[in-house]
Design a protein around this motif. Structure first.
Motif, short mmCIF file in Angstrom:
data_model
loop_
_atom_site.label_atom_id
_atom_site.label_comp_id
_atom_site.label_asym_id
_atom_site.label_seq_id
_atom_site.Cartn_x
_atom_site.Cartn_y
_atom_site.Cartn_z
N GLU A 145 81.08 31.66 26.45
CA GLU A 145 81.03 30.95 25.16
C GLU A 145 80.11 29.73 25.24
OE1 GLU A 145 82.93 31.45 22.30
OE2 GLU A 145 82.38 29.55 21.32
N ALA A 146 80.21 28.99 26.35
CA ALA A 146 79.42 27.77 26.49
C ALA A 146 78.01 28.05 27.04
CB ALA A 146 80.14 26.79 27.42
N GLU A 147 77.76 29.33 27.40
CA GLU A 147 76.46 29.73 27.96
C GLU A 147 76.11 28.93 29.21
OE1 GLU A 147 73.51 29.74 24.88
OE2 GLU A 147 74.53 31.32 23.77
N ALA B 201 74.22 29.45 47.73
CA ALA B 201 75.03 29.56 46.50
C ALA B 201 74.54 28.54 45.46
CB ALA B 201 76.51 29.33 46.83
N ILE B 202 74.15 27.35 45.92
CA ILE B 202 73.59 26.34 45.00
C ILE B 202 72.28 26.88 44.41
CG2 ILE B 202 72.56 24.04 44.83
CD1 ILE B 202 74.46 23.17 47.14
N ASP B 203 71.43 27.48 45.26
CA ASP B 203 70.17 28.07 44.76
C ASP B 203 70.47 29.09 43.66
OD1 ASP B 203 68.73 26.71 46.71
OD2 ASP B 203 68.63 28.43 48.08
N ALA B 204 71.47 29.93 43.91
CA ALA B 204 71.79 31.00 42.94
C ALA B 204 72.25 30.38 41.62
CB ALA B 204 72.88 31.91 43.51
N LEU B 205 73.06 29.31 41.70
CA LEU B 205 73.55 28.68 40.47
C LEU B 205 72.40 28.04 39.70
CD1 LEU B 205 76.29 28.04 38.97
CD2 LEU B 205 75.96 25.72 39.81
N ILE B 206 71.55 27.31 40.42
CA ILE B 206 70.43 26.63 39.75
C ILE B 206 69.50 27.67 39.11
CG2 ILE B 206 68.37 25.20 40.12
CD1 ILE B 206 69.99 23.58 42.17
N GLY B 207 69.24 28.77 39.84
CA GLY B 207 68.40 29.84 39.30
C GLY B 207 68.97 30.40 38.00
N ALA C 206 71.17 28.98 36.00
CA ALA C 206 71.22 27.93 34.96
C ALA C 206 69.85 27.73 34.33
CB ALA C 206 71.71 26.62 35.58
N ASN C 207 68.80 28.02 35.10
CA ASN C 207 67.43 27.87 34.57
C ASN C 207 66.92 29.14 33.91
OD1 ASN C 207 67.27 25.22 35.32
ND2 ASN C 207 66.31 25.63 37.29
N GLY C 208 67.84 30.05 33.60
CA GLY C 208 67.46 31.23 32.83
C GLY C 208 67.19 32.46 33.66
N GLY C 209 67.41 32.37 34.98
CA GLY C 209 67.23 33.56 35.83
C GLY C 209 68.37 34.55 35.62
N GLU C 210 68.33 35.61 36.43
CA GLU C 210 69.37 36.64 36.33
C GLU C 210 70.72 36.07 36.73
OE1 GLU C 210 68.83 40.19 38.60
OE2 GLU C 210 66.79 40.41 37.83
N SER C 211 71.79 36.64 36.14
CA SER C 211 73.12 36.24 36.57
C SER C 211 73.29 36.69 38.03
CB SER C 211 74.19 36.88 35.69
OG SER C 211 75.42 36.28 35.95
N PRO C 212 73.79 35.82 38.90
CA PRO C 212 73.89 36.17 40.32
C PRO C 212 74.86 37.33 40.53
CG PRO C 212 74.35 33.84 39.93
CD PRO C 212 74.28 34.48 38.60
N ALA C 213 74.67 38.06 41.63
CA ALA C 213 75.59 39.17 41.94
C ALA C 213 77.01 38.64 42.09
CB ALA C 213 75.14 39.85 43.23
N ASP D 109 78.79 36.40 40.58
CA ASP D 109 79.01 35.51 39.43
C ASP D 109 80.50 35.46 39.07
OD1 ASP D 109 79.47 37.93 38.22
OD2 ASP D 109 77.80 37.81 36.80
N LEU D 110 80.81 34.82 37.95
CA LEU D 110 82.22 34.63 37.58
C LEU D 110 82.90 35.96 37.27
CD1 LEU D 110 81.70 31.52 35.28
CD2 LEU D 110 82.57 31.52 37.64
N ARG D 111 82.14 36.91 36.69
CA ARG D 111 82.72 38.23 36.40
C ARG D 111 83.10 38.94 37.69
NH1 ARG D 111 82.22 39.64 31.12
NH2 ARG D 111 80.66 38.31 30.15
N PHE D 112 82.22 38.87 38.69
CA PHE D 112 82.53 39.49 39.98
C PHE D 112 83.77 38.82 40.58
CE2 PHE D 112 82.22 39.85 44.58
CZ PHE D 112 82.11 41.23 44.72
N GLY D 113 83.82 37.49 40.49
CA GLY D 113 84.99 36.76 41.00
C GLY D 113 86.27 37.22 40.32
N ALA D 114 86.19 37.44 39.01
CA ALA D 114 87.37 37.88 38.26
C ALA D 114 87.77 39.31 38.66
CB ALA D 114 87.09 37.80 36.76
N GLU D 115 86.76 40.14 38.98
CA GLU D 115 87.07 41.51 39.41
C GLU D 115 87.82 41.48 40.75
OE1 GLU D 115 83.55 43.96 39.49
OE2 GLU D 115 84.68 45.73 40.11
#
Ligand code: NAP
Length: 298
Positions: free
Chosen positions: A109-111, A254-260, A262-269, A271-277
């Motif tokens: 929701e907050a993108e 992990a910081i690199d993945a988050l910054i990437g 956040a700057n419009g790159g692909e969602s990391p492998a 990510d929060l959805r994977f964590g929820a799974e």
């Protein structure tokens, strides 16, 4: 990216804080902990400010890193996502699927971007192994033994109340599930049994038919400590390579993945959805142990 760190325990000291302080694209703004003295000490070591109010730290940053018990983390992550902050969470992101899904929904929701820190998955050797195994395919089964012995004198991880209560299923289980899921695919059925010394056995059926078994404990006799993972399939046996334990380097990635992201790159492998799974699978195993039956996942 301006970061706030939540948590002042052993993992905040060993991984999060030094990695945040060392990262060239991070401004390490502040540290929040429920114990003001510990927050001041950790912040002071890294040139950050201690915060007494968690929401004040959320307000002052672009992203949060969290090293707190899973249920405490879930609450802070939800607040931060709703405030539009990027999330660098630790495994497992929550104790319940509902809480993990709530964080995913708020972040969507907050993108904002999100990463969950499954340490081994951020080691290049493991990353390459997982990618190679996915490409090879044809796997019929996986076996993971992850047995720790954290209640030995001097082991800082043995101090956590939640580790004593929730044991290896929730502490080392996330690493095992995060290794198996990307190779064998989504889990459809889970059966689990808990034995002495926190020995927890989890049997999982994956959507494409493969079976995996996990042996987990954080209270194994010291002589039984081990981390072994093996895949078996049409092309033979693949042993997951042993890797050196380098949490600061891994957290930097992990910081690199988050910054990437956040700057419009692909969602990391990872990510929060994977964590929820991962949380959904662990919660199903806990339910199986409690109810004495196989639990089916949608
Ligand atoms: N990715 C990995 O390989 C890895 C490795 C280790 C840990 N972790 C994860 O990192 C997180 C932190 O682990 P940890 O080893 O540092 O131990 P922890 O016991 O999970 O966390 C310790 C921190 O949480 C605080 N805390 C405990 N209960 C709290 C509560 N009810 N409200 C607010 N704060 C509370 C402690 O404050 P006090 O000092 O005041 O008690 C301390 O700052 C855990 O989620 C764990 O799963 C991940």
């Amino acid at each position: 990216m301006r970061f706030g760190l939540f948590g002042t325990g052993p993992w905040a000291h060993q991984a999060h804080a030094p990695a945040l302080a060392a990262h060239q694209d991070v401004e390490f703004v502040g540290v929040w902990g429920r114990n003001a003295e510990k927050a001041a000490a950790l912040a002071g070591e890294h040139g950050a400010e201690p915060y007494a109010d968690a929401d004040a730290l959320i307000a002052d940053v672009d992203a949060i890193a969290v090293a707190l018990p899973p249920d405490v983390q879930a609450d802070i992550a939800l607040r931060a996502a709703k405030a539009g902050r990027h999330l660098l969470l630790d495994k497992p992101p929550a104790f319940t699927a509902a809480a993990a899904d709530g964080i995913v929904a708020a972040a969507t929701e907050a993108e904002v971007a999100g990463v969950v820190f499954f340490t081994r998955r951020f080691m290049p050797q493991i990353q390459q192994f997982v990618e190679g195994a996915r490409e090879a395919g044809g796997w019929l089964e996986a076996r993971v033994d992850h047995l720790g012995s954290i209640f030995q004198p001097g082991n800082p991880f043995g101090e956590s109340a939640w580790r004593k209560e929730s044991g290896g299923l929730w502490d080392v289980g996330p690493h095992a599930v995060a290794l198996v899921l990307p190779v064998l695919g989504p889990v459809t059925e889970v059966t689990a049994l808990a034995g002495p010394r926190d020995m927890t056995h989890v049997l999982m059926r994956h959507a494409e038919g493969a079976i995996s078994t996990l042996s987990l404990s954080v209270d194994a006799p010291a002589k039984l400590e081990r981390e072994d993972a093996v895949l078996y399939g049409e092309s033979g046996v693949a042993v997951v390579p042993p890797v050196p334990w380098l949490p600061v380097e891994a957290f930097g990635r992990a910081i690199d993945a988050l910054i990437g992201a956040a700057n419009g790159g692909e969602s990391p492998a990872l990510d929060l959805r994977f964590g929820a799974e991962v949380v959904r699978v662990l919660a199903a195993a806990a339910e199986s142990i409690e109810k004495g039956r196989t639990v089916t996942l949608a």
